[in-house]
Design an enzyme around this catalytic site. Structure first.
Site, PDB file in Angstrom:
ATOM      1  CG  ASP A  27      31.019 142.729 -36.441  1.00  0.00           C
ATOM      2  OD1 ASP A  27      32.016 143.267 -36.956  1.00  0.00           O
ATOM      3  OD2 ASP A  27      30.981 142.361 -35.253  1.00  0.00           O
ATOM      4  NE  ARG A  33      35.978 142.595 -39.794  1.00  0.00           N
ATOM      5  CZ  ARG A  33      35.141 142.908 -38.792  1.00  0.00           C
ATOM      6  NH1 ARG A  33      33.968 142.321 -38.678  1.00  0.00           N
ATOM      7  NH2 ARG A  33      35.471 143.833 -37.916  1.00  0.00           N
TER       8      ARG A  33
HETATM    9  C1  LIG Z   1      38.859 140.251 -37.588  1.00  0.00           C
HETATM   10  C2  LIG Z   1      37.784 139.252 -37.880  1.00  0.00           C
HETATM   11  C3  LIG Z   1      36.467 139.672 -37.962  1.00  0.00           C
HETATM   12  C4  LIG Z   1      35.459 138.764 -38.256  1.00  0.00           C
HETATM   13  N1  LIG Z   1      34.181 139.221 -38.465  1.00  0.00           N
HETATM   14  C5  LIG Z   1      33.240 138.368 -38.892  1.00  0.00           C
HETATM   15  C6  LIG Z   1      31.965 138.833 -39.306  1.00  0.00           C
HETATM   16  O1  LIG Z   1      31.669 140.049 -39.306  1.00  0.00           O
HETATM   17  N2  LIG Z   1      31.056 137.917 -39.705  1.00  0.00           N
HETATM   18  C7  LIG Z   1      31.345 136.578 -39.768  1.00  0.00           C
HETATM   19  O2  LIG Z   1      30.489 135.800 -40.182  1.00  0.00           O
HETATM   20  N3  LIG Z   1      32.552 136.116 -39.390  1.00  0.00           N
HETATM   21  C8  LIG Z   1      33.498 136.959 -38.963  1.00  0.00           C
HETATM   22  N4  LIG Z   1      34.736 136.487 -38.628  1.00  0.00           N
HETATM   23  C9  LIG Z   1      34.963 135.022 -38.488  1.00  0.00           C
HETATM   24  C10 LIG Z   1      35.293 134.389 -39.824  1.00  0.00           C
HETATM   25  O3  LIG Z   1      34.125 134.313 -40.589  1.00  0.00           O
HETATM   26  C11 LIG Z   1      35.858 132.957 -39.662  1.00  0.00           C
HETATM   27  O4  LIG Z   1      34.935 132.172 -39.017  1.00  0.00           O
HETATM   28  C12 LIG Z   1      37.149 132.874 -38.895  1.00  0.00           C
HETATM   29  O5  LIG Z   1      37.997 133.932 -39.220  1.00  0.00           O
HETATM   30  C13 LIG Z   1      37.855 131.552 -39.238  1.00  0.00           C
HETATM   31  O6  LIG Z   1      38.173 131.513 -40.607  1.00  0.00           O
HETATM   32  P1  LIG Z   1      39.677 131.565 -41.151  1.00  0.00           P
HETATM   33  O7  LIG Z   1      39.692 132.384 -42.376  1.00  0.00           O
HETATM   34  O8  LIG Z   1      40.592 131.966 -40.063  1.00  0.00           O
HETATM   35  O9  LIG Z   1      39.977 130.093 -41.658  1.00  0.00           O
HETATM   36  P2  LIG Z   1      39.923 128.686 -40.942  1.00  0.00           P
HETATM   37  O10 LIG Z   1      40.208 127.715 -42.022  1.00  0.00           O
HETATM   38  O11 LIG Z   1      38.677 128.512 -40.145  1.00  0.00           O
HETATM   39  O12 LIG Z   1      41.131 128.722 -39.946  1.00  0.00           O
HETATM   40  C14 LIG Z   1      42.482 128.852 -40.358  1.00  0.00           C
HETATM   41  C15 LIG Z   1      43.379 128.443 -39.215  1.00  0.00           C
HETATM   42  O13 LIG Z   1      43.130 129.275 -38.082  1.00  0.00           O
HETATM   43  C16 LIG Z   1      42.731 128.507 -36.972  1.00  0.00           C
HETATM   44  N5  LIG Z   1      41.588 129.147 -36.343  1.00  0.00           N
HETATM   45  C17 LIG Z   1      40.540 129.694 -36.965  1.00  0.00           C
HETATM   46  N6  LIG Z   1      39.648 130.168 -36.062  1.00  0.00           N
HETATM   47  C18 LIG Z   1      40.158 129.869 -34.853  1.00  0.00           C
HETATM   48  C19 LIG Z   1      39.724 130.076 -33.529  1.00  0.00           C
HETATM   49  N7  LIG Z   1      38.581 130.663 -33.235  1.00  0.00           N
HETATM   50  N8  LIG Z   1      40.528 129.648 -32.529  1.00  0.00           N
HETATM   51  C20 LIG Z   1      41.708 129.072 -32.789  1.00  0.00           C
HETATM   52  N9  LIG Z   1      42.174 128.833 -34.018  1.00  0.00           N
HETATM   53  C21 LIG Z   1      41.410 129.229 -35.031  1.00  0.00           C
HETATM   54  C22 LIG Z   1      42.265 127.183 -37.536  1.00  0.00           C
HETATM   55  O14 LIG Z   1      42.502 126.143 -36.613  1.00  0.00           O
HETATM   56  C23 LIG Z   1      43.122 127.012 -38.754  1.00  0.00           C
HETATM   57  O15 LIG Z   1      44.352 126.433 -38.414  1.00  0.00           O
HETATM   58  C24 LIG Z   1      35.769 137.380 -38.387  1.00  0.00           C
HETATM   59  C25 LIG Z   1      37.092 136.966 -38.307  1.00  0.00           C
HETATM   60  C26 LIG Z   1      38.095 137.873 -38.087  1.00  0.00           C
HETATM   61  C27 LIG Z   1      39.511 137.398 -38.090  1.00  0.00           C
END
Ligand SMILES: Cc1cc2nc3c(=O)[nH]c(=O)nc-3n(C[C@H](O)[C@H](O)[C@H](O)COP(=O)(O)OP(=O)(O)OC[C@H]3O[C@@H](n4cnc5c(N)ncnc54)[C@H](O)[C@@H]3O)c2cc1C
Length: 303
Positions: free
Chosen positions: A125, A176
Site C-alpha cells: 500500500d 494500483r
Molecule cells: C482497492 C483500493 C485500495 C486503496 N489503496 C490505497 C492506498 O494504498 N493508498 C491510498 O492513499 N489510498 C488508497 N485507496 C483509497 C483511495 O485513495 C481513495 O481515497 C478512495 O478510493 C476514494 O476515491 P475514489 O476514486 O473512489 O473517488 P471519490 O471521488 O472519492 O469517490 C467516488 C464515489 O465513491 C464514493 N465513495 C468513495 N469512497 C467512499 C467510502 N469510503 N465510503 C462510501 N462511499 C465512498 C463517493 O461518495 C463517490 O460517490 C484505495 C482505494 C481502493 C478502492
C-alpha cells in the site's frame, strides 16, 4: 460542504470508538482471518477476487512489527492452502518503515519471498508522504528479485506521481492506481478534485503505454468510464488489468463492473485495529456517517 460533513471532519478523531464502529462496520470483515476468508468466499462466489489486509499501522516499537509480519505470512499460507482468489495488501508503516528502513525492508522482503514460494502476490500500500519515497525504493528493489510477486500503489493527488511512474519505467510495473487518502500539504498534493481526476486519467494512460499491469482502484463512475475508453484504446485483454474497490463501498457499481466482463478485486481489511482505518473511511465520506446515524436513530442498523 454541509454542516454535518464539516462537523464529522472536525470531530472524527474524538468520536468514541463504539460509535465509529457502528458507522464503519461495513468496511471491515471482522476481527479474525476467518472473517476475512468468509467474506472472500462470498465475493468469490460472485466472480470477485480479493486482497486481504490485516489492520494496524504506524507502529511505534519494532517488536510490534513481528506479529504483523507473521499475520501476513499466515494470510499468504491460508490463501495458498484454501485456494482463495486473493492476494495480500501490506502497509510499510506496519513493518516499521517510519522507525528503521532496513528493518522494514527485511520484513517486507521476507513476506514477498514467502509469497513467491507460494506463487502468491503482495501489494505494498502507499501511505502518507513520509513513506512515499521509501516505498517506491523498496518496490524497485523487490521487483528485481520477485518480478511476478510484488506491486505497489501510486496516488493521483501527488504532484510527483508522474515522476515516480517514469522512474519505474525501467522495469516491469505492477501498480494500483488510487486518488490518495492521507492528509498532505498543498505543496505535495493537488487539492482540486477535478485536477486529481485528470491526473488519474493521465497516469492510467501512461501506465498502459509503459505496459504496466494496473489495479484501477476507484469508486468514481467517471473514472470507470474513462478507464474503459483507455482499455479499448490499448486493446487490452481481461487479464492485463483489474478494477479494485473497497469492501462496503458501492456494491452496485461493483456488480456493474463484473457484469461488463472486467476482473474486479475487493480490498478486505480485518483485525482488531480497525479504528484508524474506519476513521479515514468516515472522513473520506461523511455521508456514510449520516446514513448510519439515520439507521441508528430509526433502530434499523445492521450489516
Ligand atoms: C482497492 C483500493 C485500495 C486503496 N489503496 C490505497 C492506498 O494504498 N493508498 C491510498 O492513499 N489510498 C488508497 N485507496 C483509497 C483511495 O485513495 C481513495 O481515497 C478512495 O478510493 C476514494 O476515491 P475514489 O476514486 O473512489 O473517488 P471519490 O471521488 O472519492 O469517490 C467516488 C464515489 O465513491 C464514493 N465513495 C468513495 N469512497 C467512499 C467510502 N469510503 N465510503 C462510501 N462511499 C465512498 C463517493 O461518495 C463517490 O460517490 C484505495 C482505494 C481502493 C478502492
Amino acid at each position: 460542504m454541509s454542516f454535518f460533513n464539516y462537523a464529522v471532519s472536525k470531530t472524527i478523531m474524538h468520536v468514541p470508538s463504539p460509535v465509529v464502529h457502528h458507522f464503519a462496520k461495513d468496511y471491515v470483515a471482522g476481527n479474525d482471518l476467518d472473517d476475512a476468508v468468509r467474506v472472500c468466499r462470498e465475493l468469490s462466489a460472485k466472480g470477485i477476487e480479493s486482497t486481504l489486509d490485516i489492520l494496524g499501522e504506524y507502529i511505534t516499537k519494532k517488536e510490534q512489527a513481528l506479529p504483523f509480519k507473521q499475520d501476513c505470512i499466515d494470510i499468504l499460507e491460508t490463501i495458498h492452502r484454501d485456494k482463495l482468489d486473493a492476494n495480500l495488501s501490506v502497509k510499510p508503516s506496519q513493518m516499521g518503515l517510519l522507525m528503521d528502513y532496513d528493518f522494514a525492508f527485511n520484513n517486507l522482503r521476507d513476506i514477498v519471498a514467502r509469497a513467491a514460494e507460494l506463487n502468491g502476490f503482495v501489494r505494498i500500500d502507499m501511505e502518507d508522504i513520509e513513506c512515499n519515497e521509501d516505498t517506491i525504493k523498496i518496490y524497485r528493489i523487490l521487483r528485481e528479485e520477485f518480478p511476478d510477486h510484488v506491486g505497489t500503489a501510486l496516488q493521483s493527488y501527488m504532484r510527483n506521481a508522474m515522476d515516480h511512474l517514469e522512474l519505474l519505467g525501467d522495469g516491469p510495473i505492477n501498480l494500483r492506481l488510487v486518488k490518495g487518502i492521507f492528509i498532505v500539504t498543498r505543496q505535495q498534493a493537488w487539492r482540486d478534485p477535478e485536477l486529481i481526476t485528470r491526473n488519474y486519467i493521465q497516469l492510467l494512460e501512461r501506465m498502459f503505454e509503459l505496459g504496466a499491469y494496473v489495479g484501477i482502484a476507484t469508486h468514481d463512475e467517471r473514472l470507470y468510464y474513462e478507464a474503459q475508453k483507455l482499455i479499448k484504446k490499448f486493446g487490452l485483454k481481461r487479464e492485463q488489468y483489474e478494477f479494485q474497490m473497497l469492501l462496503g463501498v458501492d456494491p452496485e457499481l461493483r456488480d456493474l463492473i463484473v457484469s461488463e466482463g472486467h476482473r474486479l478485486r475487493v480490498y478486505i481489511p480485518y483485525g482488531k485495529q480497525w479504528l484508524g482505518y474506519s476513521r479515514r473511511r468516515l472522513l473520506e465520506n461523511p455521508n456514510i456517517a449520516r446514513a448510519a446515524l439515520g439507521q441508528m436513530l430509526r433502530g434499523t442498523g445492521g450489516r
